[in-house]
Scaffold this motif. Structure first.
Motif, PDB file in Angstrom:
ATOM      1  N   ALA A 178       0.703  -1.134  -0.128  1.00  0.00           N
ATOM      2  CA  ALA A 178       0.108  -0.078  -0.045  1.00  0.00           C
ATOM      3  C   ALA A 178       0.833   1.220  -0.160  1.00  0.00           C
ATOM      4  N   PRO A 179       0.303   2.202  -0.458  1.00  0.00           N
ATOM      5  CA  PRO A 179       1.078   3.658  -0.417  1.00  0.00           C
ATOM      6  C   PRO A 179       1.938   3.897   0.878  1.00  0.00           C
ATOM      7  N   TYR A 180       0.941   3.938   1.833  1.00  0.00           N
ATOM      8  CA  TYR A 180       1.543   4.245   3.259  1.00  0.00           C
ATOM      9  C   TYR A 180       2.622   3.520   3.580  1.00  0.00           C
ATOM     10  N   HIS A 181       2.829   2.139   3.180  1.00  0.00           N
ATOM     11  CA  HIS A 181       3.970   1.234   3.532  1.00  0.00           C
ATOM     12  C   HIS A 181       5.065   1.679   2.308  1.00  0.00           C
ATOM     13  N   ALA A 182       4.722   1.961   1.344  1.00  0.00           N
ATOM     14  CA  ALA A 182       5.707   2.082   0.350  1.00  0.00           C
ATOM     15  C   ALA A 182       6.594   3.303   0.687  1.00  0.00           C
ATOM     16  N   ARG A 183       6.006   4.362   1.324  1.00  0.00           N
ATOM     17  CA  ARG A 183       6.553   5.559   1.719  1.00  0.00           C
ATOM     18  C   ARG A 183       7.697   5.131   2.740  1.00  0.00           C
ATOM     19  N   GLY A 184       7.749   3.987   3.363  1.00  0.00           N
ATOM     20  CA  GLY A 184       8.776   3.739   4.372  1.00  0.00           C
ATOM     21  C   GLY A 184       9.926   2.978   3.872  1.00  0.00           C
ATOM     22  N   LEU A 185       9.878   2.556   2.533  1.00  0.00           N
ATOM     23  CA  LEU A 185      10.654   1.711   1.913  1.00  0.00           C
ATOM     24  C   LEU A 185      11.352   2.398   0.653  1.00  0.00           C
ATOM     25  N   LEU A 186      10.717   3.355   0.019  1.00  0.00           N
ATOM     26  CA  LEU A 186      11.258   3.848  -1.169  1.00  0.00           C
ATOM     27  C   LEU A 186      11.972   5.160  -0.787  1.00  0.00           C
ATOM     28  N   PRO A 187      12.755   5.743  -1.458  1.00  0.00           N
ATOM     29  CA  PRO A 187      13.538   7.056  -1.192  1.00  0.00           C
ATOM     30  C   PRO A 187      12.499   7.999  -1.376  1.00  0.00           C
ATOM     31  N   GLU A 188      12.637   9.179  -0.515  1.00  0.00           N
ATOM     32  CA  GLU A 188      11.598  10.150  -0.575  1.00  0.00           C
ATOM     33  C   GLU A 188      11.651  10.924  -1.923  1.00  0.00           C
ATOM     34  N   ASN A 189      12.535  10.969  -2.928  1.00  0.00           N
ATOM     35  CA  ASN A 189      12.489  11.709  -4.007  1.00  0.00           C
ATOM     36  C   ASN A 189      11.984  10.893  -5.141  1.00  0.00           C
ATOM     37  N   LEU A 190      11.768   9.694  -4.879  1.00  0.00           N
ATOM     38  CA  LEU A 190      11.245   8.696  -6.084  1.00  0.00           C
ATOM     39  C   LEU A 190       9.670   8.969  -6.229  1.00  0.00           C
ATOM     40  N   LEU A 191       8.762   9.125  -5.101  1.00  0.00           N
ATOM     41  CA  LEU A 191       7.335   9.125  -5.289  1.00  0.00           C
ATOM     42  C   LEU A 191       6.840  10.113  -4.377  1.00  0.00           C
ATOM     43  N   PRO A 192       7.077  11.301  -4.745  1.00  0.00           N
ATOM     44  CA  PRO A 192       6.335  12.649  -3.793  1.00  0.00           C
ATOM     45  C   PRO A 192       4.927  12.373  -4.050  1.00  0.00           C
ATOM     46  N   SER A 216       0.350  12.687  -1.430  1.00  0.00           N
ATOM     47  CA  SER A 216      -0.993  13.153  -1.885  1.00  0.00           C
ATOM     48  C   SER A 216      -2.063  12.367  -1.605  1.00  0.00           C
ATOM     49  N   PHE A 217      -1.690  10.950  -1.499  1.00  0.00           N
ATOM     50  CA  PHE A 217      -3.039   9.852  -1.380  1.00  0.00           C
ATOM     51  C   PHE A 217      -3.642  10.243  -0.046  1.00  0.00           C
ATOM     52  N   ASP A 218      -5.127  10.131  -0.213  1.00  0.00           N
ATOM     53  CA  ASP A 218      -5.565   9.943   1.155  1.00  0.00           C
ATOM     54  C   ASP A 218      -6.801   8.687   0.843  1.00  0.00           C
ATOM     55  N   ARG A 272      -9.860  10.431  -6.748  1.00  0.00           N
ATOM     56  CA  ARG A 272     -10.063  11.911  -6.870  1.00  0.00           C
ATOM     57  C   ARG A 272      -9.630  12.205  -8.275  1.00  0.00           C
ATOM     58  N   PRO A 273     -10.192  13.427  -8.669  1.00  0.00           N
ATOM     59  CA  PRO A 273      -9.677  13.773 -10.326  1.00  0.00           C
ATOM     60  C   PRO A 273      -8.523  14.263 -10.246  1.00  0.00           C
ATOM     61  N   GLY A 274      -7.486  14.043 -11.359  1.00  0.00           N
ATOM     62  CA  GLY A 274      -6.121  14.456 -11.497  1.00  0.00           C
ATOM     63  C   GLY A 274      -5.040  13.818 -10.696  1.00  0.00           C
ATOM     64  N   MET A 275      -5.403  12.808 -10.093  1.00  0.00           N
ATOM     65  CA  MET A 275      -4.393  12.092  -9.216  1.00  0.00           C
ATOM     66  C   MET A 275      -2.902  11.758 -10.049  1.00  0.00           C
ATOM     67  N   SER A 276      -2.033  11.882  -9.573  1.00  0.00           N
ATOM     68  CA  SER A 276      -0.642  11.391  -9.917  1.00  0.00           C
ATOM     69  C   SER A 276      -0.385  10.090  -9.536  1.00  0.00           C
ATOM     70  N   ARG A 277      -0.450   9.143 -10.360  1.00  0.00           N
ATOM     71  CA  ARG A 277      -0.288   7.669  -9.809  1.00  0.00           C
ATOM     72  C   ARG A 277       0.865   7.284 -10.742  1.00  0.00           C
ATOM     73  N   PRO A 278       1.779   6.662 -10.163  1.00  0.00           N
ATOM     74  CA  PRO A 278       2.881   6.432 -10.835  1.00  0.00           C
ATOM     75  C   PRO A 278       2.605   4.928 -11.805  1.00  0.00           C
ATOM     76  N   GLY A 279       3.526   4.706 -12.796  1.00  0.00           N
ATOM     77  CA  GLY A 279       3.518   3.624 -13.591  1.00  0.00           C
ATOM     78  C   GLY A 279       4.455   2.722 -12.874  1.00  0.00           C
ATOM     79  N   PRO A 280       4.605   1.674 -13.496  1.00  0.00           N
ATOM     80  CA  PRO A 280       5.433   0.606 -12.881  1.00  0.00           C
ATOM     81  C   PRO A 280       6.897   0.701 -12.534  1.00  0.00           C
ATOM     82  N   ARG A 281       7.651   1.578 -13.774  1.00  0.00           N
ATOM     83  CA  ARG A 281       8.843   2.059 -13.590  1.00  0.00           C
ATOM     84  C   ARG A 281       9.151   3.082 -12.665  1.00  0.00           C
ATOM     85  N   LEU A 282      10.317   3.332 -11.994  1.00  0.00           N
ATOM     86  CA  LEU A 282      10.745   4.359 -11.243  1.00  0.00           C
ATOM     87  C   LEU A 282      12.018   4.976 -11.750  1.00  0.00           C
ATOM     88  N   ASP A 283      12.387   6.025 -11.249  1.00  0.00           N
ATOM     89  CA  ASP A 283      13.668   6.768 -12.059  1.00  0.00           C
ATOM     90  C   ASP A 283      14.959   6.018 -11.359  1.00  0.00           C
TER      91      ASP A 283
END
Length: 423
Positions: free
Chosen positions: A253-267, A271-273, A372-383
């Motif tokens: 889940a996004p709230y768990h991914a935030r603890g694993l991925l470097p901060e600069n990867l998925l800002p 924004s998810f609620d 919500r409208p206009g959400m920024s949702r990442p694709g499978p590949r990261l930077d």
């Protein structure tokens, strides 16, 4: 040497990724819980589910992977032509005719709507189809309902329950474009795509448990009760809790991914609620004669009531689902909520019932992201190379559904395979 790929998370997305990778790479699956399934699983062995999910005929990725791991959709899912049964409101059963005749026939014979309202709904869906199911990206469902002058009864008894069930987000907040994708792949496709597929076994039996067993048979390393603490990208791969892998797919889940991925990867993760889902299980001492396996009461506290006796063979068991409620259903206490749901079950049964012998309320406070409208949702590949993400919250075009989760896992696995081995 064969590539080693870590999949972090054994929900439906992670399992879909692992099944897609199996036989092509060495797969290791890390799961923090004791058993797989994430937010769609049995709470305990052979027990109640942590929520009541349904599938539809359009969920081709789910159905394909179920078959691949030996779980027969024909046995585990009860296929019902689209129906909408709400006591005191819209009651519609679509015949198994080719699309779009099935919907037209179902609406013509429906009760609870005037002829003008029926015609308005058909015309609105046809207009949306002619727009190729595209609306402004910033438009909410409520904006669209107002712009298309939907009658109030249609809003209350068709659109609102549909949006809450499909997106688990109130219409005033929900993305109309995401809802349009759902409509395109169900009502806008062939007739079978709109069929309801109601689980006739617990959720773990549909895919998570068979996939886990199948992966073990394929030689995958399965590590349950292992919460990953450290994920470090490197030039030649990724280390997971100090162990080296050629690549890793983060399927949590996004709230768990935030603890694993470097901060600069998925800002975008910040924004998810989230929206909750409440499931009220009532176990009656005798049979409960509901009119259909899935039905509801117009204006009721529960969006839908499921007859688990008819679906899964659990005598006297009823499951009532409350999606994204405007107010906390438990504000007046557990007993008050159970009593309100029991009143609705009795209304659906058409006669007074003895009080339930047992009840249980399961609350998933962060059941889904708010679509919500206009959400920024990442694709499978990261930077960062060799690191991928999967989950129903990624850019699938779908809301937080089982199909979205499975599609995301398959997409992440394919991206990983296409990128090859790190040098």
């Amino acid at each position: 040497m064969t590539r080693r790929v870590a999949v972090i998370g054994a929900g439906w997305a992670g399992l879909a990724a692992a099944v897609t990778l199996a036989g092509k790479v060495d797969v290791t699956v890390f799961e923090a819980g004791r058993r797989p399934g994430g937010r769609a699983r049995a709470l305990d062995e052979g027990g109640l589910d942590n929520g009541q999910h349904i599938l539809i005929g359009a969920y081709e990725a789910c159905l394909e992977l179920m078959r691949r791991v030996g779980a027969s959709p024909e046995t585990l899912l009860r296929r019902v032509p689209m129906q909408w049964l709400r006591a005191g409101g819209l009651e519609m059963r679509c015949p198994p005719w080719p699309a779009p005749l099935h919907l037209a026939a179902g609406l013509l014979a429906a009760r609870g709507l005037s002829w003008r309202e029926k015609w308005h709904l058909l015309r609105t869906l046809d207009r949306l189809k002619r727009q190729q199911w595209r609306v402004p990206a910033s438009q909410t469902v409520m904006d669209w309902l107002q712009a298309t002058a939907q009658p109030s009864r249609l809003v209350a008894d068709f659109w609102q329950p549909l949006v809450l069930s499909a997106l688990n987000t109130p219409p005033a907040l929900a993305s109309m474009q995401i809802l349009a994708h759902v409509l395109r792949d169900s009502l806008g496709a062939d007739r079978a795509a709109s069929d309801l597929l109601l689980p006739s076994a617990n959720l773990s039996s549909l895919f998570p448990a068979p996939a886990w067993q199948w992966l073990a048979g394929q030689g995958a390393s399965l590590r349950a009760a292992h919460r990953v603490r450290s994920l470090v990208p490197a030039k030649t791969g990724v280390t997971v809790d100090g162990e080296c892998f050629d690549a890793a797919i983060v399927a949590v889940a996004p709230y768990h991914a935030r603890g694993l991925l470097p901060e600069n990867l998925l800002p975008a993760l910040h924004s998810f609620d989230y929206q909750p889902i409440y499931t009220v299980y009532l176990h009656y001492p005798g049979p409960v004669p509901l009119p259909a396996p899935m039905c509801g009461v117009a204006g009721g506290v529960a969006d839908w009531v499921f007859d688990r006796a008819a679906l899964t063979g659990e005598p006297g068991l009823v499951a009532a689902v409350i999606s994204a409620p405007a107010n906390d259903p438990l504000a007046e206490g557990r007993e008050a909520l159970v009593a309100r749901v029991a009143d609705e079950v009795a209304r659906l049964a058409g006669r007074p019932l003895k009080p339930p012998a047992h009840s249980r309320i399961v609350v998933e406070k962060r059941a889904t992201f708010a679509a919500r409208p206009g959400m920024s949702r990442p694709g499978p590949r990261l930077d960062v190379k060799w690191l991928y993400v999967a989950g129903d919250w990624t850019d699938t075009g779908y809301p937080a559904t089982l199909e979205g989760a499975v599609r995301s896992g398959v997409a992440a696995a394919h991206a990983c395979l296409q990128d090859g081995k790190p040098i």
